[in-house]
Design a protein around this motif. Sequence first.
Motif, PDB file in Angstrom:
ATOM      1  N   ALA A  10       0.649  -0.995  -0.433  1.00 38.95           N
ATOM      2  CA  ALA A  10       0.053  -0.004   0.123  1.00 38.95           C
ATOM      3  C   ALA A  10       0.697   1.490  -0.080  1.00 38.95           C
ATOM      4  N   ILE A  11       0.868   2.471  -1.195  1.00 37.99           N
ATOM      5  CA  ILE A  11       1.336   3.567  -1.017  1.00 37.99           C
ATOM      6  C   ILE A  11       0.668   4.326  -0.314  1.00 37.99           C
ATOM      7  N   ASP A  12      -0.177   4.143  -0.702  1.00 42.19           N
ATOM      8  CA  ASP A  12      -1.247   5.208   0.573  1.00 42.19           C
ATOM      9  C   ASP A  12      -2.909   4.982   0.241  1.00 42.19           C
ATOM     10  N   GLU A  13      -3.873   5.431   0.509  1.00 40.76           N
ATOM     11  CA  GLU A  13      -4.922   4.665   0.711  1.00 40.76           C
ATOM     12  C   GLU A  13      -5.535   4.169  -0.175  1.00 40.76           C
ATOM     13  N   THR A  14      -5.198   4.154  -1.694  1.00 43.05           N
ATOM     14  CA  THR A  14      -5.685   4.729  -2.854  1.00 43.05           C
ATOM     15  C   THR A  14      -4.902   3.211  -3.350  1.00 43.05           C
ATOM     16  N   ARG A  16      -2.372   0.987  -4.332  1.00 43.06           N
ATOM     17  CA  ARG A  16      -1.336  -0.032  -4.648  1.00 43.06           C
ATOM     18  C   ARG A  16      -0.091  -0.722  -5.515  1.00 43.06           C
ATOM     19  N   ALA A  83       7.699   7.441  -3.462  1.00 37.19           N
ATOM     20  CA  ALA A  83       7.147   7.135  -1.864  1.00 37.19           C
ATOM     21  C   ALA A  83       7.054   5.696  -2.026  1.00 37.19           C
ATOM     22  N   THR A  84       6.729   5.071  -2.846  1.00 43.36           N
ATOM     23  CA  THR A  84       6.619   3.646  -3.422  1.00 43.36           C
ATOM     24  C   THR A  84       7.977   2.639  -3.008  1.00 43.36           C
ATOM     25  N   ALA A  87       7.306   2.511   0.455  1.00 45.62           N
ATOM     26  CA  ALA A  87       5.879   2.041   0.852  1.00 45.62           C
ATOM     27  C   ALA A  87       6.961   0.124   0.756  1.00 45.62           C
TER      28      ALA A  87
END
Length: 234
Positions: A10-14, A16, A83-84, A87
């Motif tokens: 999961a990189i953020d809430e939305t 992946r 960000a990836t 994560a």
Amino acid sequence: MSEAEPVTIAIDETLRVSGLLLAPDNARACYVLAHGAGAGMTHAFMAAVATELAERGIATLRYQFPYMEKGSRRPDPPKLAHATVRAAVREAARLMPAVALIAGGKSFGGRMTSQAQAASPLPGVRGLAFLGFPLHPAGRPSQERGEHLFHIEIPMLFLQGTRDQLAMLDQIEPLCRSLGKRATLALFADADHSFHVPARTGRKDAQVRAEVLNRLCGWIDNMIEPRDNATLPS
């Protein structure tokens, strides 16, 4: 040896991306392994690196950048790529909490990892290892893409072929010297950016890859053992 285990990162809430964890029994380290710009985590080179590191007692977490996950050829903007990387490091720490973490990767993946580390240290990562650092575009020698490396304080290993057109020796060698004790440069004769060697050398690509991975494992061991031994009771 067990097969690679699919994981979701999961990189953020939305957003992946997919990953593959290959963790041998009693692994002593985990290499968070990012792919190059033109081929994803299942490329033959990436798969061979993961398998052969597992044989040497090193786990790997391979993962996709979002653009590769979507089937695009255009790499993600640096902010998203960084960000990836973060994560993936978080997921590796969650999946392999008892081992040392190393991060890096092939070409573009290694450079995105180093940029992320330079911007803000990756939690728990002890060192960065680059499988062919892309210091400059082919035919345009420069050290500009290495300037961010001076903001990194943890050890770095540069595994480079002497025929790498994206890191000419007259560029990568002085850069690593300038980085001082943080940087270790390991050169592999006649290998190009993909660690391919010409048939005239009498060597096979698999032999070169074995040399590369042996050097990587030795560097990992030298880096983690002093710190680990320091915690042992007398």
